[in-house]
Design a protein around this motif. Structure first.
Motif, short mmCIF file in Angstrom:
data_model
loop_
_atom_site.label_atom_id
_atom_site.label_comp_id
_atom_site.label_asym_id
_atom_site.label_seq_id
_atom_site.Cartn_x
_atom_site.Cartn_y
_atom_site.Cartn_z
N MET A 1 -11.25 5.87 2.32
CA MET A 1 -10.11 5.76 3.05
C MET A 1 -9.69 6.90 4.00
O MET A 1 -8.54 6.86 4.47
CB MET A 1 -9.06 5.21 2.17
N CYS B 1 -12.32 -4.94 3.57
CA CYS B 1 -11.31 -5.70 2.53
C CYS B 1 -10.45 -6.51 3.68
O CYS B 1 -9.99 -6.28 4.69
CB CYS B 1 -10.70 -4.74 2.01
N VAL C 1 -4.62 2.79 4.91
CA VAL C 1 -4.95 1.64 4.02
C VAL C 1 -4.00 0.41 4.36
O VAL C 1 -3.48 0.41 5.22
CB VAL C 1 -4.50 2.03 2.53
N HIS D 1 -5.32 -6.35 -2.30
CA HIS D 1 -6.11 -5.27 -1.83
C HIS D 1 -5.30 -3.86 -1.42
O HIS D 1 -5.49 -2.83 -1.74
CB HIS D 1 -7.03 -5.52 -0.38
N TYR E 1 -13.25 3.57 -2.48
CA TYR E 1 -12.36 2.30 -3.15
C TYR E 1 -13.29 1.36 -3.50
O TYR E 1 -14.04 0.72 -2.80
CB TYR E 1 -11.54 1.79 -1.98
N GLN F 1 -5.26 -0.28 -2.97
CA GLN F 1 -5.67 0.79 -2.15
C GLN F 1 -4.56 1.90 -2.04
O GLN F 1 -5.08 2.89 -1.99
CB GLN F 1 -5.89 0.23 -0.63
N ALA G 1 0.91 -1.29 -0.09
CA ALA G 1 -0.04 0.06 0.02
C ALA G 1 0.88 1.14 0.04
O ALA G 1 0.54 2.19 -0.77
CB ALA G 1 -0.78 -0.24 1.26
N VAL H 1 -10.89 -1.01 5.74
CA VAL H 1 -11.61 -0.28 4.71
C VAL H 1 -12.88 -1.27 4.26
O VAL H 1 -12.71 -2.23 3.92
CB VAL H 1 -10.64 -0.57 3.26
#
Length: 457
Positions: free
Chosen positions: A294, A322, A305, A328, A352, A332, A17, A311
Motif C-alpha cells: 500500500m 481489490c 488505501v 476491503h 495486503y 486495508q 479505511a 491495491v
C-alpha cells in the motif's frame, strides 16, 4: 520527546479505511511515539451499506453516523475539512476547512483514504436533475422527497402531474442501486395505505442498468433470485439500458422510452476522489497505483488505501486490484496502520492479503440474498446473515444498539412517513453534494505551498 520532534502521521478521510487506520494507530502507538491527525468534514464514520435503509426510514440517520470521539483511547487531532491537494515533494497537504479557510498541513507519513465520489457521464441534465446516494444528507433528502411526491400527487387534480410524481427511476444495478430501489419501493408500498385518494397501481418503480445482469458479483443464481424478488414487488427492471437525457419532469432511456418522473436516483458506480488527480503519480482507472504493501512507489512515507487506491489483489493475482468495497477498505485500513508503524520503527512492511468473507444484499423485510464464504442463501436465512454481518461491522456498541432498536421498532410499529423538511429549500442534486469544483490542480497545489513558504520566510 516533545511535540515538535514527534513524527506527524496524517490520515485523509474518515471512511472505513481511514477510521480503521486511525483506531489501529491509537491502539498500537504510545502517545509519545507520534502525533496522529485526521482530515474529515464530519467527526463521524458513515456506515454506507445501510444508507438505503435511512432513505427508506427503517433507520434514523444518527444510527449509522458513528462518532469518532467515543474511543477510550481517542487522542487523534481532527481537522474539520477536506483535503483538496497534496504536494508530495514538500510533504504538505492542502486542506479546505468547513469555514472555507485553506490551510497547509505538513506531514512525515500520510495515509490517503479520501474514498470515492459518484461516477457520472456526459448525459444531458444528469447532474442538474439526479439525486445521489453517497451521503447522509442525500439519503435524508431523498426520503423527504419521495414522501413529498406522495403528498403532492394526493393533492393534485391533474392526472399527468399525479402520474409523473408517482413514477421513480433508479439507475444502477449494483448493490447500492438494487438496495435503494428495493427499500424505497417498500416505503411507497406501505405509505400509499395512508393516501386513500391515490391508486396504488399508479406507483411505479424502475431500476435500470447498462449491464446485462443484476449484481453479477453474486453469481447467476443469486442474481436471478434478487431479480425475481424485485419483479414480484412490481419493480420494473430493465437491463442493457441507461439514461439518454434527464429533465425536470421526465427521463429518456437509451431504448427510446420516455418516463414522466420527478425522481431520478443515480447510483451507477463510483470513481476515486478528485484528490488523487492533484498528485503527480500513476493511476489505474483513476485510482492511485500502489504496491501490495500500500506504499506509493518512489515516495517516502506515502500510503493509499480504500476506494481511491488500486491495491493489488494477491488472492486473485494476474494484475487484479481489490474492488472498492467496505470489506476491503476496512481491512486495508488496519493493514496500512501496521505498515505505517513498521516504517516508523524501521521494520519491514507487509503486503495486503485477504480472504473473501462473501457478500450480503438486504432487500428489506424478509427478502435478501447473501453469499457468506461462498454459500448461496436467499430469503430469511440470507436476511439473518446480512443483518448479522452489518451488526458485527458496526464499530461501537451504541451504534449496534441503535440499529437493532430501529429494526425492531420498524418491524413492530412501522413508519409514520413524516417529512422533516430540513432541506426543503436547499438544492440537493448530484452537483450540490459532490463538491468536485473544490479541488486544486497539481500546479495550483505547488503554487499555493510555495507561496505559503515564502510568506513564512
Amino acid at each position: 520527546m516533545n511535540t515538535v520532534t514527534r513524527p506527524r502521521i496524517l490520515v485523509v478521510g474518515a471512511g472505513f479505511a481511514g477510521v480503521d487506520c486511525v483506531r489501529r494507530l491509537e491502539r498500537r502507538l504510545s502517545p509519545h511515539e507520534a502525533d496522529v491527525t485526521l482530515v474529515t468534514p464530519f467527526a463521524y464514520q458513515l456506515y454506507l451499506p445501510l444508507l438505503p435503509q435511512v432513505a427508506s426510514g427503517v433507520l434514523t440517520p444518527q444510527s449509522i453516523a458513528i462518532s469518532l470521539r467515543r474511543s477510550q483511547k481517542y487522542r487523534t487531532r481532527i481537522i474539520p475539512g477536506g483535503a483538496i491537494g497534496v504536494d508530495l515533494r514538500a510533504k504538505v497537504c492542502v486542506i479546505r476547512t468547513i469555514t472555507d479557510r485553506i490551510v497547509n498541513e505538513p506531514y512525515d507519513y500520510i495515509v490517503l483514504a479520501p474514498g470515492s465520489i459518484t461516477r457520472t457521464f456526459d448525459i444531458p441534465g444528469l447532474t442538474d436533475h439526479a439525486f445521489g446516494m453517497k451521503t447522509l444528507a442525500e439519503a435524508a433528502y431523498i426520503r423527504d422527497h419521495v414522501i413529498s411526491q406522495l403528498d403532492l400527487a394526493d393533492a393534485s387534480e391533474d392526472p399527468a402531474e399525479r402520474a409523473s410524481r408517482l413514477q421513480f427511476v433508479v439507475v444502477g444495478g449494483g448493490y447500492a442501486g438494487t438496495e435503494t430501489a428495493a427499500c424505497l419501493q417498500r416505503l411507497t408500498h406501505a405509505a400509499v395505505e395512508r393516501y386513500p385518494r391515490l391508486d396504488p397501481a399508479l406507483i411505479k418503480w424502475h431500476l435500470i442498468d447498462i449491464a446485462p445482469k443484476l449484481m453479477p458479483e453474486l453469481g447467476d443464481k443469486l442474481g436471478r433470485s434478487a431479480l425475481e424478488v424485485l419483479r414480484r414487488r412490481g419493480i420494473e427492471v430493465s437491463l442493457g439500458v441507461s439514461i439518454a437525457k434527464a429533465a425536470e419532469e421526465e427521463v429518456t432511456f437509451t431504448d427510446g422510452r420516455v418516463v414522466p418522473t420527478r425522481t431520478l436516483i443515480w447510483t451507477a458506480g463510483v470513481v476515486a476522489s478528485p484528490l488523487i488527480g492533484t498528485l503527480d503519480a500513476e493511476t489505474v482507472r483513476g485510482r492511485l497505483a500502489v504496491n501490495a504493501d500500500m506504499c506509493l512507489p518512489g515516495e517516502d512515507g506515502v500510503f493509499a488505501v480504500g476506494d481511491s487506491a488500486a491495491v493489488p489483489d494477491l488472492a486473485k493475482g494476474e494484475g487484479a486490484v481489490c474492488p472498492p468495497t467496505a470489506q476491503h477498505a476496512s481491512r486495508q485500513g488496519k493493514a496500512v496502520a501496521e505498515n505505517v508503524i513498521a516504517a516508523l520503527r524501521g521494520q519491514p512492511l507487509r503486503p495486503y492479503r485477504h480472504k473473501d468473507l462473501g457478500l450480503v444484499v438486504d432487500l428489506g423485510g424478509a427478502d435478501a440474498v447473501s453469499k457468506p464464504l461462498g454459500v448461496e442463501l436467499h430469503g430469511v436465512p440470507a436476511q439473518a446473515v446480512a443483518r448479522g454481518y452489518h451488526l458485527a461491522a458496526l464499530r461501537t456498541n451504541v451504534a449496534k444498539t441503535r440499529v437493532m432498536t430501529n429494526w425492531l421498532l420498524n418491524a413492530v410499529a412501522g413508519d409514520d412517513f413524516v417529512r422533516t423538511g430540513f432541506q426543503a429549500r436547499k438544492a440537493a442534486k448530484l452537483k450540490d453534494f459532490e463538491y468536485t469544483d473544490a479541488y486544486l490542480t497539481k500546479e495550483q497545489v505547488r503554487e499555493h505551498v510555495e507561496k505559503a513558504r515564502s510568506r513564512a520566510v
